[in-house]
Design a protein around this motif. Sequence first.
Motif, PDB file in Angstrom:
ATOM      1  N   LEU A  68      -4.332   4.338  -2.328  1.00 43.97           N
ATOM      2  CA  LEU A  68      -4.514   3.838  -0.979  1.00 43.97           C
ATOM      3  C   LEU A  68      -3.938   4.703   0.119  1.00 43.97           C
ATOM      4  CD1 LEU A  68      -4.183   0.005  -1.297  1.00 43.97           C
ATOM      5  CD2 LEU A  68      -6.194   1.393  -1.059  1.00 43.97           C
TER       6      LEU A  68
ATOM      7  N   THR B  88     -10.777  -0.168   4.015  1.00 44.73           N
ATOM      8  CA  THR B  88     -10.327   0.224   2.680  1.00 44.73           C
ATOM      9  C   THR B  88     -10.692  -0.838   1.651  1.00 44.73           C
ATOM     10  OG1 THR B  88      -8.491   1.524   3.562  1.00 44.73           O
ATOM     11  CG2 THR B  88      -8.313   0.789   1.278  1.00 44.73           C
ATOM     12  N   VAL B  89     -10.390  -2.077   1.963  1.00 42.35           N
ATOM     13  CA  VAL B  89     -10.700  -3.176   1.038  1.00 42.35           C
ATOM     14  C   VAL B  89     -12.198  -3.263   0.802  1.00 42.35           C
ATOM     15  CG1 VAL B  89     -10.634  -5.678   0.730  1.00 42.35           C
ATOM     16  CG2 VAL B  89      -8.624  -4.470   1.624  1.00 42.35           C
TER      17      VAL B  89
ATOM     18  N   LEU C 214       0.836  -1.195   0.000  1.00 40.06           N
ATOM     19  CA  LEU C 214       0.000   0.000   0.000  1.00 40.06           C
ATOM     20  C   LEU C 214       0.869   1.242   0.000  1.00 40.06           C
ATOM     21  CD1 LEU C 214      -2.711  -1.019   2.596  1.00 40.06           C
ATOM     22  CD2 LEU C 214      -2.647  -1.409   0.145  1.00 40.06           C
TER      23      LEU C 214
ATOM     24  N   ALA D 299      -2.853  -8.192   1.199  1.00 41.12           N
ATOM     25  CA  ALA D 299      -3.830  -7.216   1.690  1.00 41.12           C
ATOM     26  C   ALA D 299      -5.114  -7.903   2.137  1.00 41.12           C
ATOM     27  CB  ALA D 299      -4.132  -6.175   0.618  1.00 41.12           C
ATOM     28  N   GLU D 300      -5.543  -8.896   1.365  1.00 40.39           N
ATOM     29  CA  GLU D 300      -6.762  -9.618   1.721  1.00 40.39           C
ATOM     30  C   GLU D 300      -6.628 -10.312   3.069  1.00 40.39           C
ATOM     31  OE1 GLU D 300      -9.760 -10.146   0.504  1.00 40.39           O
ATOM     32  OE2 GLU D 300      -9.652  -8.936  -1.308  1.00 40.39           O
TER      33      GLU D 300
ATOM     34  N   LEU E  15      -7.285  -0.887   7.014  1.00 44.30           N
ATOM     35  CA  LEU E  15      -7.119  -1.697   5.815  1.00 44.30           C
ATOM     36  C   LEU E  15      -8.384  -2.481   5.504  1.00 44.30           C
ATOM     37  CD1 LEU E  15      -5.429  -2.837   3.523  1.00 44.30           C
ATOM     38  CD2 LEU E  15      -4.526  -4.536   5.118  1.00 44.30           C
TER      39      LEU E  15
ATOM     40  N   THR F 155      -6.255  -3.021  -4.112  1.00 43.92           N
ATOM     41  CA  THR F 155      -6.493  -3.764  -2.865  1.00 43.92           C
ATOM     42  C   THR F 155      -6.539  -5.268  -3.091  1.00 43.92           C
ATOM     43  OG1 THR F 155      -8.922  -3.749  -3.083  1.00 43.92           O
ATOM     44  CG2 THR F 155      -7.883  -1.839  -2.025  1.00 43.92           C
TER      45      THR F 155
ATOM     46  N   SER G 238      -6.627  -7.817   5.887  1.00 46.78           N
ATOM     47  CA  SER G 238      -7.924  -7.168   6.095  1.00 46.78           C
ATOM     48  C   SER G 238      -8.867  -8.044   6.913  1.00 46.78           C
ATOM     49  CB  SER G 238      -8.563  -6.824   4.749  1.00 46.78           C
ATOM     50  OG  SER G 238      -8.986  -8.000   4.075  1.00 46.78           O
TER      51      SER G 238
END
Length: 402
Positions: A19, A220-221, A12, A194-195, A217, A189, A198
């Motif tokens: 982001l 955000t996702v 990010l 990131a997944e 995060l 994302t 999150s």
Amino acid sequence: MNRRHFLQNTALATAGTMLIPAFLKSYELQAAPGLSERVLVVVQLSGGNDGLNTVVPFRADPYYQLRPSIAIAKEKLISLTDELGFNPALTGFKSLWDDGLLNIVNSVGYPNPDRSHFRSMDIWHTASDSDKYLYSGWLGRYLDAQCSGTAACTPYDAIEVDDSLGLAMKGVRSKGLALTNPQQYYQATQNAFAESLSRHIPGHDENEQVSYLYRTLAETVSSAGYIYDKSKIYKTTAQYPYTDLGKQLKTVAELIISGLKTNVYYVSISGFDTHIRQNAQQDKLLEDTAKALKVFTDDLKANHKLDDVLVMAFSEFGRRVKQNASNGTDHGTANNLFLIGSKLAKPGFINPAPDLSDLQDGDLKFKTDFRQIYAALLRDWLGANDKEILGHQFDALKLVKA
């Protein structure tokens, strides 16, 4: 994991415009009596647009005396009244004027004006006095005020279509979201790291900063997916100008018409600092602005959304009345401001033309404090407590219908 390691490893930190703004916002999801159903779109004309060559007081002799080579001849103007006319580049605005969709407020400014781009823009962004420094923006404080009850706010209550988030959209507890393209924002994302982060559930012994970043995060996702899904509902066929402003307004129109629950959008166009050879540069910018806003308005109207949307276009200051030696103008003070929408209380001019025979050190005297306009938009359009947000009770103008 510490904060620095977290940022370095999420990708990010290098996602740039998509982001980084999300990390500026504390999305605690704890607040809000519910935001207004109405939408405010703010258009920032950066650089200090020359209002006198935008809405021209052609009956004022000093206009031609003090601008011998850059004044616009009366016969070239688009007539509005018996003393004021549009720059000929503003054919798009004339259509809005004829349709009763345009307000013009003359001589807008503030006491003890500052001619610095950065400081004057800060004053407009924060709604502060010229001798006070605030670190939250007027629209950010609107989010703070509306997100202090029982219902949840969302990361997309206010969106700036830009690479980064401006001061106007930063509150104390809440901030807007900056993005340039919903699809790119979503794609940034979509990676396994990131997944997985999150979906992390913070433990009781986890560092507070790291917990905050995990929560941010996750939001955000989730928000990126929601905004992208909504953006696919409506794809306009309207012919927006292929300019930065045209592309920004196209994005805003698609999100509004798609039904995204966003109350404030912020866009900007730069280049209005016309110290040298002003006419050609300003005319092109005014033409781009008027064309983009005309297409935007028509797009909303065709999709039955115009009644819910109000546009405000402003610049941080006007220009000096007298031209300079380079066929341009230097930084000035008071300026005109534009409102576009179908719910205007009284389309047309809100107040008289600027008085060029009564100047202060060669500059226009302001007659309307810009915070009077903010107060009206907050109270009468967005349904917010203008005094709480602005910190003072300003005499709000009657600009929009209830």
